[in-house]
Design a protein around this motif. Structure first.
Motif, PDB file in Angstrom:
ATOM      1  N   MET A   1     -27.685 -79.310  17.528  1.00  0.00           N
ATOM      2  CA  MET A   1     -28.588 -78.164  17.521  1.00  0.00           C
ATOM      3  C   MET A   1     -29.860 -78.499  16.760  1.00  0.00           C
ATOM      4  N   GLY A   2     -30.956 -77.931  17.219  1.00  0.00           N
ATOM      5  CA  GLY A   2     -32.220 -78.219  16.564  1.00  0.00           C
ATOM      6  C   GLY A   2     -33.171 -77.042  16.565  1.00  0.00           C
ATOM      7  N   TRP A   3     -34.173 -77.143  15.704  1.00  0.00           N
ATOM      8  CA  TRP A   3     -35.277 -76.169  15.655  1.00  0.00           C
ATOM      9  C   TRP A   3     -36.583 -76.896  15.958  1.00  0.00           C
ATOM     10  N   PHE A   4     -37.401 -76.263  16.768  1.00  0.00           N
ATOM     11  CA  PHE A   4     -38.740 -76.736  17.074  1.00  0.00           C
ATOM     12  C   PHE A   4     -39.702 -75.579  16.847  1.00  0.00           C
ATOM     13  N   ARG A   5     -40.981 -75.901  16.801  1.00  0.00           N
ATOM     14  CA  ARG A   5     -41.977 -74.846  16.675  1.00  0.00           C
ATOM     15  C   ARG A   5     -43.230 -75.231  17.456  1.00  0.00           C
ATOM     16  N   GLN A   6     -43.966 -74.194  17.847  1.00  0.00           N
ATOM     17  CA  GLN A   6     -45.196 -74.419  18.605  1.00  0.00           C
ATOM     18  C   GLN A   6     -46.247 -73.435  18.139  1.00  0.00           C
ATOM     19  N   ALA A   7     -47.320 -73.972  17.598  1.00  0.00           N
ATOM     20  CA  ALA A   7     -48.462 -73.163  17.173  1.00  0.00           C
ATOM     21  C   ALA A   7     -49.449 -73.059  18.329  1.00  0.00           C
ATOM     22  N   PRO A   8     -50.302 -72.030  18.309  1.00  0.00           N
ATOM     23  CA  PRO A   8     -51.268 -71.859  19.398  1.00  0.00           C
ATOM     24  C   PRO A   8     -52.132 -73.097  19.572  1.00  0.00           C
ATOM     25  N   GLY A   9     -52.242 -73.560  20.801  1.00  0.00           N
ATOM     26  CA  GLY A   9     -53.087 -74.704  21.104  1.00  0.00           C
ATOM     27  C   GLY A   9     -52.505 -76.051  20.724  1.00  0.00           C
ATOM     28  N   LYS A  10     -51.259 -76.054  20.262  1.00  0.00           N
ATOM     29  CA  LYS A  10     -50.629 -77.311  19.843  1.00  0.00           C
ATOM     30  C   LYS A  10     -49.356 -77.553  20.646  1.00  0.00           C
ATOM     31  N   GLU A  11     -48.931 -78.803  20.628  1.00  0.00           N
ATOM     32  CA  GLU A  11     -47.691 -79.153  21.307  1.00  0.00           C
ATOM     33  C   GLU A  11     -46.493 -78.702  20.474  1.00  0.00           C
ATOM     34  N   ARG A  12     -45.377 -78.546  21.176  1.00  0.00           N
ATOM     35  CA  ARG A  12     -44.147 -78.192  20.476  1.00  0.00           C
ATOM     36  C   ARG A  12     -43.744 -79.363  19.572  1.00  0.00           C
ATOM     37  N   GLU A  13     -43.365 -79.050  18.342  1.00  0.00           N
ATOM     38  CA  GLU A  13     -43.028 -80.113  17.397  1.00  0.00           C
ATOM     39  C   GLU A  13     -41.648 -79.897  16.789  1.00  0.00           C
ATOM     40  N   PHE A  14     -41.034 -81.005  16.467  1.00  0.00           N
ATOM     41  CA  PHE A  14     -39.712 -81.020  15.855  1.00  0.00           C
ATOM     42  C   PHE A  14     -39.756 -80.469  14.441  1.00  0.00           C
ATOM     43  N   VAL A  15     -38.749 -79.681  14.088  1.00  0.00           N
ATOM     44  CA  VAL A  15     -38.631 -79.145  12.729  1.00  0.00           C
ATOM     45  C   VAL A  15     -37.391 -79.719  12.034  1.00  0.00           C
ATOM     46  N   ALA A  16     -36.218 -79.531  12.667  1.00  0.00           N
ATOM     47  CA  ALA A  16     -34.975 -79.989  12.050  1.00  0.00           C
ATOM     48  C   ALA A  16     -33.876 -80.041  13.091  1.00  0.00           C
ATOM     49  N   THR A  17     -32.844 -80.839  12.805  1.00  0.00           N
ATOM     50  CA  THR A  17     -31.691 -80.894  13.686  1.00  0.00           C
ATOM     51  C   THR A  17     -30.439 -81.143  12.865  1.00  0.00           C
ATOM     52  N   ILE A  18     -29.303 -80.768  13.424  1.00  0.00           N
ATOM     53  CA  ILE A  18     -28.033 -80.919  12.712  1.00  0.00           C
ATOM     54  C   ILE A  18     -26.985 -81.446  13.681  1.00  0.00           C
ATOM     55  N   ARG A  19     -26.227 -82.439  13.208  1.00  0.00           N
ATOM     56  CA  ARG A  19     -25.169 -83.042  14.010  1.00  0.00           C
ATOM     57  C   ARG A  19     -23.846 -82.382  13.660  1.00  0.00           C
ATOM     58  N   LEU A  20     -23.041 -82.118  14.683  1.00  0.00           N
ATOM     59  CA  LEU A  20     -21.768 -81.449  14.453  1.00  0.00           C
ATOM     60  C   LEU A  20     -20.791 -82.305  13.662  1.00  0.00           C
ATOM     61  N   SER A  21     -20.577 -83.519  14.112  1.00  0.00           N
ATOM     62  CA  SER A  21     -19.454 -84.310  13.608  1.00  0.00           C
ATOM     63  C   SER A  21     -19.546 -84.565  12.111  1.00  0.00           C
ATOM     64  N   THR A  22     -20.752 -84.741  11.624  1.00  0.00           N
ATOM     65  CA  THR A  22     -20.915 -85.060  10.205  1.00  0.00           C
ATOM     66  C   THR A  22     -21.646 -83.962   9.448  1.00  0.00           C
ATOM     67  N   MET A  23     -22.191 -83.003  10.169  1.00  0.00           N
ATOM     68  CA  MET A  23     -23.084 -81.982   9.594  1.00  0.00           C
ATOM     69  C   MET A  23     -24.302 -82.628   8.940  1.00  0.00           C
ATOM     70  N   ASN A  24     -24.598 -83.853   9.342  1.00  0.00           N
ATOM     71  CA  ASN A  24     -25.831 -84.471   8.841  1.00  0.00           C
ATOM     72  C   ASN A  24     -27.038 -83.726   9.369  1.00  0.00           C
ATOM     73  N   THR A  25     -28.045 -83.657   8.535  1.00  0.00           N
ATOM     74  CA  THR A  25     -29.253 -82.934   8.909  1.00  0.00           C
ATOM     75  C   THR A  25     -30.463 -83.864   8.837  1.00  0.00           C
ATOM     76  N   TYR A  26     -31.451 -83.537   9.653  1.00  0.00           N
ATOM     77  CA  TYR A  26     -32.668 -84.339   9.718  1.00  0.00           C
ATOM     78  C   TYR A  26     -33.846 -83.382   9.798  1.00  0.00           C
ATOM     79  N   TYR A  27     -34.919 -83.733   9.093  1.00  0.00           N
ATOM     80  CA  TYR A  27     -36.064 -82.842   8.990  1.00  0.00           C
ATOM     81  C   TYR A  27     -37.372 -83.565   9.268  1.00  0.00           C
ATOM     82  N   ALA A  28     -38.328 -82.806   9.777  1.00  0.00           N
ATOM     83  CA  ALA A  28     -39.687 -83.310   9.843  1.00  0.00           C
ATOM     84  C   ALA A  28     -40.227 -83.414   8.425  1.00  0.00           C
ATOM     85  N   ASP A  29     -41.091 -84.382   8.195  1.00  0.00           N
ATOM     86  CA  ASP A  29     -41.640 -84.565   6.852  1.00  0.00           C
ATOM     87  C   ASP A  29     -42.365 -83.317   6.365  1.00  0.00           C
TER      88      ASP A  29
END
Length: 122
Positions: free
Chosen positions: A34-62
Motif C-alpha cells: 500500500m502506498g500514498w501519493f500526492r498531486q499538487a495543481p500543475g504538478k505530476e503525481r509524486e510518491f509520499v510513502a509505502t508500506i510492505r505487508l510481510s515486514t511492515m517496512n516503510t519507505y518515505y519520500a525525502d
C-alpha cells in the motif's frame, strides 16, 4: 480486486497535523503493498510513502521523512498517513494506492482511491 476510499483531508495551518485514512474492500487487502501519493495543481503525481505487508517496512519520500508516518491495520482493512509539522508545500490531493511490489513509481500501482484534498495555509 480492491476498492480504496480515502478520508481525513481538510484545511490546516502550517505546523498542524492531519491523519488520512484509506479504507480498502476485498478479502486480500493484507496481500497488497500500500502506498500514498500526492498531486499538487500543475504538478505530476509524486510518491509520499509505502508500506510492505510481510515486514511492515516503510519507505518515505525525502520531503516527508521525519514528519509523516504510514501505517496499516490489516484487521480493519485500513491504511493511515499521519502527517505532522505540515507545510504549505504539502498542499495537494492525496491518493492511496495498492500494488504488488514496493516501489515509488505510480505506474506500478494497480488500484487507486479517488483522492482527498489537503490544504495547508501559511
Amino acid at each position: 480486486q480492491v476498492q480504496l476510499v480515502e478520508s481525513g483531508g481538510g484545511l490546516v495551518q502550517a505546523g498542524g497535523s492531519l491523519r488520512l485514512s484509506c479504507a480498502a474492500s476485498g478479502r486480500t487487502f493484507s496481500t497488497y503493498v500500500m502506498g500514498w501519493f500526492r498531486q499538487a495543481p500543475g504538478k505530476e503525481r509524486e510518491f509520499v510513502a509505502t508500506i510492505r505487508l510481510s515486514t511492515m517496512n516503510t519507505y518515505y519520500a525525502d520531503s516527508v521523512k521525519g514528519r509523516f508516518t504510514i501505517s496499516r491495520d490489516n484487521a480493519k482493512n485500513t491504511m493511515y498517513l499521519q502527517m505532522n509539522s505540515l507545510k504549505p508545500e504539502d498542499t495537494a490531493v492525496y491518493y492511496c494506492a495498492a500494488g504488488f511490489r514496493v516501489t515509488s513509481s505510480s505506474k506500478d500501482y494497480n488500484y487507486w482511491g479517488q483522492g482527498t484534498q489537503v490544504t495547508v495555509s501559511s
